[in-house]
Write a protein that holds these residues in place. Sequence first.
Motif, PDB file in Angstrom:
ATOM      1  N   ARG A 120     -18.698 -15.481  -3.537  1.00 21.52           N
ATOM      2  CA  ARG A 120     -17.781 -14.917  -2.549  1.00 21.52           C
ATOM      3  C   ARG A 120     -16.831 -15.988  -2.015  1.00 21.52           C
ATOM      4  O   ARG A 120     -15.621 -15.760  -1.875  1.00 21.52           O
ATOM      5  CB  ARG A 120     -18.595 -14.310  -1.398  1.00 21.52           C
ATOM      6  CG  ARG A 120     -17.798 -13.872  -0.183  1.00 21.52           C
ATOM      7  CD  ARG A 120     -17.039 -12.608  -0.410  1.00 21.52           C
ATOM      8  NE  ARG A 120     -16.403 -12.134   0.822  1.00 21.52           N
ATOM      9  CZ  ARG A 120     -15.399 -11.274   0.861  1.00 21.52           C
ATOM     10  NH1 ARG A 120     -14.909 -10.782  -0.277  1.00 21.52           N
ATOM     11  NH2 ARG A 120     -14.884 -10.876   2.013  1.00 21.52           N
ATOM     12  N   ALA A 121     -17.345 -17.173  -1.751  1.00 24.36           N
ATOM     13  CA  ALA A 121     -16.524 -18.265  -1.226  1.00 24.36           C
ATOM     14  C   ALA A 121     -15.442 -18.658  -2.223  1.00 24.36           C
ATOM     15  O   ALA A 121     -14.291 -18.906  -1.840  1.00 24.36           O
ATOM     16  CB  ALA A 121     -17.397 -19.467  -0.887  1.00 24.36           C
ATOM     17  N   ARG A 122     -15.778 -18.702  -3.503  1.00 28.92           N
ATOM     18  CA  ARG A 122     -14.782 -19.068  -4.521  1.00 28.92           C
ATOM     19  C   ARG A 122     -13.679 -18.004  -4.625  1.00 28.92           C
ATOM     20  O   ARG A 122     -12.504 -18.327  -4.806  1.00 28.92           O
ATOM     21  CB  ARG A 122     -15.453 -19.280  -5.875  1.00 28.92           C
ATOM     22  CG  ARG A 122     -16.320 -20.530  -5.925  1.00 28.92           C
ATOM     23  CD  ARG A 122     -16.863 -20.830  -7.318  1.00 28.92           C
ATOM     24  NE  ARG A 122     -17.813 -21.929  -7.277  1.00 28.92           N
ATOM     25  CZ  ARG A 122     -17.473 -23.218  -7.229  1.00 28.92           C
ATOM     26  NH1 ARG A 122     -16.190 -23.559  -7.230  1.00 28.92           N
ATOM     27  NH2 ARG A 122     -18.397 -24.151  -7.204  1.00 28.92           N
ATOM     28  N   ARG A 123     -14.045 -16.738  -4.512  1.00 24.75           N
ATOM     29  CA  ARG A 123     -13.038 -15.666  -4.553  1.00 24.75           C
ATOM     30  C   ARG A 123     -12.087 -15.780  -3.366  1.00 24.75           C
ATOM     31  O   ARG A 123     -10.871 -15.577  -3.501  1.00 24.75           O
ATOM     32  CB  ARG A 123     -13.719 -14.291  -4.562  1.00 24.75           C
ATOM     33  CG  ARG A 123     -14.398 -13.935  -5.887  1.00 24.75           C
ATOM     34  CD  ARG A 123     -14.702 -12.455  -5.980  1.00 24.75           C
ATOM     35  NE  ARG A 123     -15.611 -12.010  -4.928  1.00 24.75           N
ATOM     36  CZ  ARG A 123     -16.936 -12.032  -5.013  1.00 24.75           C
ATOM     37  NH1 ARG A 123     -17.523 -12.494  -6.118  1.00 24.75           N
ATOM     38  NH2 ARG A 123     -17.681 -11.585  -4.018  1.00 24.75           N
ATOM     39  N   LEU A 124     -12.637 -16.109  -2.217  1.00 25.51           N
ATOM     40  CA  LEU A 124     -11.803 -16.244  -1.027  1.00 25.51           C
ATOM     41  C   LEU A 124     -10.891 -17.464  -1.110  1.00 25.51           C
ATOM     42  O   LEU A 124      -9.738 -17.417  -0.669  1.00 25.51           O
ATOM     43  CB  LEU A 124     -12.679 -16.322   0.224  1.00 25.51           C
ATOM     44  CG  LEU A 124     -13.359 -15.009   0.616  1.00 25.51           C
ATOM     45  CD1 LEU A 124     -14.397 -15.239   1.703  1.00 25.51           C
ATOM     46  CD2 LEU A 124     -12.327 -13.982   1.073  1.00 25.51           C
ATOM     47  N   LEU A 125     -11.388 -18.549  -1.675  1.00 25.15           N
ATOM     48  CA  LEU A 125     -10.546 -19.735  -1.850  1.00 25.15           C
ATOM     49  C   LEU A 125      -9.393 -19.444  -2.810  1.00 25.15           C
ATOM     50  O   LEU A 125      -8.282 -19.945  -2.629  1.00 25.15           O
ATOM     51  CB  LEU A 125     -11.381 -20.907  -2.349  1.00 25.15           C
ATOM     52  CG  LEU A 125     -12.333 -21.534  -1.327  1.00 25.15           C
ATOM     53  CD1 LEU A 125     -13.178 -22.618  -1.971  1.00 25.15           C
ATOM     54  CD2 LEU A 125     -11.547 -22.102  -0.140  1.00 25.15           C
ATOM     55  N   GLU A 126      -9.653 -18.612  -3.799  1.00 23.58           N
ATOM     56  CA  GLU A 126      -8.575 -18.203  -4.706  1.00 23.58           C
ATOM     57  C   GLU A 126      -7.550 -17.356  -3.948  1.00 23.58           C
ATOM     58  O   GLU A 126      -6.331 -17.512  -4.129  1.00 23.58           O
ATOM     59  CB  GLU A 126      -9.152 -17.411  -5.874  1.00 23.58           C
ATOM     60  CG  GLU A 126      -8.097 -17.019  -6.907  1.00 23.58           C
ATOM     61  CD  GLU A 126      -8.686 -16.309  -8.118  1.00 23.58           C
ATOM     62  OE1 GLU A 126      -7.910 -15.903  -8.998  1.00 23.58           O
ATOM     63  OE2 GLU A 126      -9.931 -16.173  -8.184  1.00 23.58           O
ATOM     64  N   LEU A 127      -8.028 -16.472  -3.071  1.00 22.31           N
ATOM     65  CA  LEU A 127      -7.148 -15.615  -2.290  1.00 22.31           C
ATOM     66  C   LEU A 127      -6.202 -16.434  -1.421  1.00 22.31           C
ATOM     67  O   LEU A 127      -5.009 -16.105  -1.302  1.00 22.31           O
ATOM     68  CB  LEU A 127      -7.982 -14.675  -1.408  1.00 22.31           C
ATOM     69  CG  LEU A 127      -7.200 -13.790  -0.425  1.00 22.31           C
ATOM     70  CD1 LEU A 127      -6.367 -12.754  -1.178  1.00 22.31           C
ATOM     71  CD2 LEU A 127      -8.146 -13.092   0.549  1.00 22.31           C
ATOM     72  N   VAL A 128      -6.709 -17.527  -0.821  1.00 18.07           N
ATOM     73  CA  VAL A 128      -5.878 -18.334   0.087  1.00 18.07           C
ATOM     74  C   VAL A 128      -5.193 -19.492  -0.633  1.00 18.07           C
ATOM     75  O   VAL A 128      -4.555 -20.330  -0.001  1.00 18.07           O
ATOM     76  CB  VAL A 128      -6.707 -18.859   1.277  1.00 18.07           C
ATOM     77  CG1 VAL A 128      -7.311 -17.702   2.055  1.00 18.07           C
ATOM     78  CG2 VAL A 128      -7.777 -19.851   0.845  1.00 18.07           C
ATOM     79  N   GLY A 129      -5.312 -19.540  -1.958  1.00 21.01           N
ATOM     80  CA  GLY A 129      -4.600 -20.546  -2.739  1.00 21.01           C
ATOM     81  C   GLY A 129      -5.226 -21.917  -2.747  1.00 21.01           C
ATOM     82  O   GLY A 129      -4.531 -22.930  -2.916  1.00 21.01           O
ATOM     83  N   LEU A 130      -6.563 -21.994  -2.619  1.00 14.87           N
ATOM     84  CA  LEU A 130      -7.245 -23.302  -2.583  1.00 14.87           C
ATOM     85  C   LEU A 130      -8.398 -23.385  -3.572  1.00 14.87           C
ATOM     86  O   LEU A 130      -9.357 -24.137  -3.350  1.00 14.87           O
ATOM     87  CB  LEU A 130      -7.783 -23.577  -1.169  1.00 14.87           C
ATOM     88  CG  LEU A 130      -6.763 -23.848  -0.070  1.00 14.87           C
ATOM     89  CD1 LEU A 130      -7.484 -24.067   1.255  1.00 14.87           C
ATOM     90  CD2 LEU A 130      -5.905 -25.066  -0.393  1.00 14.87           C
ATOM     91  N   SER A 131      -8.317 -22.654  -4.654  1.00  6.91           N
ATOM     92  CA  SER A 131      -9.421 -22.659  -5.619  1.00  6.91           C
ATOM     93  C   SER A 131      -9.663 -24.046  -6.214  1.00  6.91           C
ATOM     94  O   SER A 131     -10.784 -24.373  -6.620  1.00  6.91           O
ATOM     95  CB  SER A 131      -9.155 -21.652  -6.748  1.00  6.91           C
ATOM     96  OG  SER A 131      -7.898 -21.908  -7.360  1.00  6.91           O
ATOM     97  N   ASP A 132      -8.641 -24.903  -6.218  1.00 10.57           N
ATOM     98  CA  ASP A 132      -8.784 -26.253  -6.774  1.00 10.57           C
ATOM     99  C   ASP A 132      -9.309 -27.267  -5.750  1.00 10.57           C
ATOM    100  O   ASP A 132      -9.493 -28.441  -6.070  1.00 10.57           O
ATOM    101  CB  ASP A 132      -7.457 -26.742  -7.336  1.00 10.57           C
ATOM    102  CG  ASP A 132      -6.359 -26.810  -6.278  1.00 10.57           C
ATOM    103  OD1 ASP A 132      -6.426 -26.033  -5.302  1.00 10.57           O
ATOM    104  OD2 ASP A 132      -5.439 -27.626  -6.425  1.00 10.57           O
ATOM    105  N   LYS A 133      -9.554 -26.817  -4.523  1.00 13.02           N
ATOM    106  CA  LYS A 133     -10.007 -27.725  -3.462  1.00 13.02           C
ATOM    107  C   LYS A 133     -11.463 -27.499  -3.075  1.00 13.02           C
ATOM    108  O   LYS A 133     -11.938 -28.087  -2.099  1.00 13.02           O
ATOM    109  CB  LYS A 133      -9.139 -27.547  -2.205  1.00 13.02           C
ATOM    110  CG  LYS A 133      -7.640 -27.679  -2.437  1.00 13.02           C
ATOM    111  CD  LYS A 133      -7.253 -29.094  -2.824  1.00 13.02           C
ATOM    112  CE  LYS A 133      -5.734 -29.212  -2.957  1.00 13.02           C
ATOM    113  NZ  LYS A 133      -5.313 -30.570  -3.394  1.00 13.02           N
ATOM    114  N   ALA A 134     -12.186 -26.702  -3.843  1.00 11.51           N
ATOM    115  CA  ALA A 134     -13.540 -26.281  -3.461  1.00 11.51           C
ATOM    116  C   ALA A 134     -14.473 -27.450  -3.184  1.00 11.51           C
ATOM    117  O   ALA A 134     -15.302 -27.391  -2.261  1.00 11.51           O
ATOM    118  CB  ALA A 134     -14.129 -25.381  -4.543  1.00 11.51           C
ATOM    119  N   ASP A 135     -14.380 -28.530  -3.959  1.00 10.62           N
ATOM    120  CA  ASP A 135     -15.317 -29.642  -3.829  1.00 10.62           C
ATOM    121  C   ASP A 135     -14.791 -30.784  -2.963  1.00 10.62           C
ATOM    122  O   ASP A 135     -15.443 -31.823  -2.836  1.00 10.62           O
ATOM    123  CB  ASP A 135     -15.674 -30.178  -5.220  1.00 10.62           C
ATOM    124  CG  ASP A 135     -16.390 -29.127  -6.067  1.00 10.62           C
ATOM    125  OD1 ASP A 135     -17.172 -28.339  -5.491  1.00 10.62           O
ATOM    126  OD2 ASP A 135     -16.147 -29.082  -7.288  1.00 10.62           O
TER     127      ASP A 135
END
Length: 347
Positions: A120-135
Amino acid sequence: MISIQELSKIYTSKKKQVIGVDKVSLDIQEGEIYGIVGYSGAGKSTLLRCMNILERPTSGKVYIDDIDLLSLSKKDLRKARQSIGMIFQGFHLAMGKTVLENVAFALKAAGKPKQERNDRARRLLELVGLSDKADQYPAQLSGGQKQRVSIARALANDPKVLLCDEATSALDPNTTQSILKLLKKINRELGLTIVLITHEMEVVKEICDRCAVMEEGKVVEQGAAYEIFASPQNALTKRFIRTVIDFHVPEELLKKSSGTIVQMKFTGGQAGDTVVSDLLQNYKIKGNILHGNVDYIQEKALGTFVMELTGDPQEVGRAVESLKTILDEVEVLNHDRSADQPVARAE
């Protein structure tokens, strides 16, 4: 969706009582973006915190999705708050956790299993444009990126309402615009009801459907954002609007003019009409545009033009009277000095 009824919040100290919110009533519709604007100390942030009972009101009612929050037990209130996301000016991120962990934390508190939390967290990071900042960690992010993490975290439990307390105040203008676009995207794609606290009328102009203006704990004006901009009634509201749409004409310009200077406001479809060109064709006068501006609020045009009209004073007077029958607001700022009888000032 949100109904605030006669809500008051009074703080008591040893010496006196301070009224933070004074008998405020608001109805916020499902799926809209609602702005609450006011200067520092107006009570707007206190009102917002009363909406999810982070501050317990002294009196009044708070309903969200037909649930009376003030009647709930502590356990039921904690559960109800899962449908209310909140973001702050200061981000409030855990600096020792990664971006992914910050977003997933709210789901952990709700008892979701680890894999579900991370997905769920990864999907939300994609929604807000931060999927590459997860780590990455918050210290490695810009202010705008931190606020995007805050937004993702606030959306973790799939809330129906998002409360935003001065969410763009700490950001530069370009970053503010990107965050407002993101909030508008979330509102449209998720059908989320958003309440925005701000001291910037530009924020209201950009994304709000409706708004309320607060002063000294009271709501002094409220309504559709377009109507507030087009026809403000309260003196404070007018001051706020002048920070975004400036109708001021320099005094020197008025002194130097020998003609009649008229300020005209065009609302809705009028902004696209040929009012000015028709005026110059129908009357034996000349016109010089001194200032012109068209803004768009909720995709509706709001225009202001200032013109100097010259010619026979009686003909100019007839032209001005004609404008008054067409436009909602016409004001004579300076009269033709050669006129025997000055044209009456518009109401």
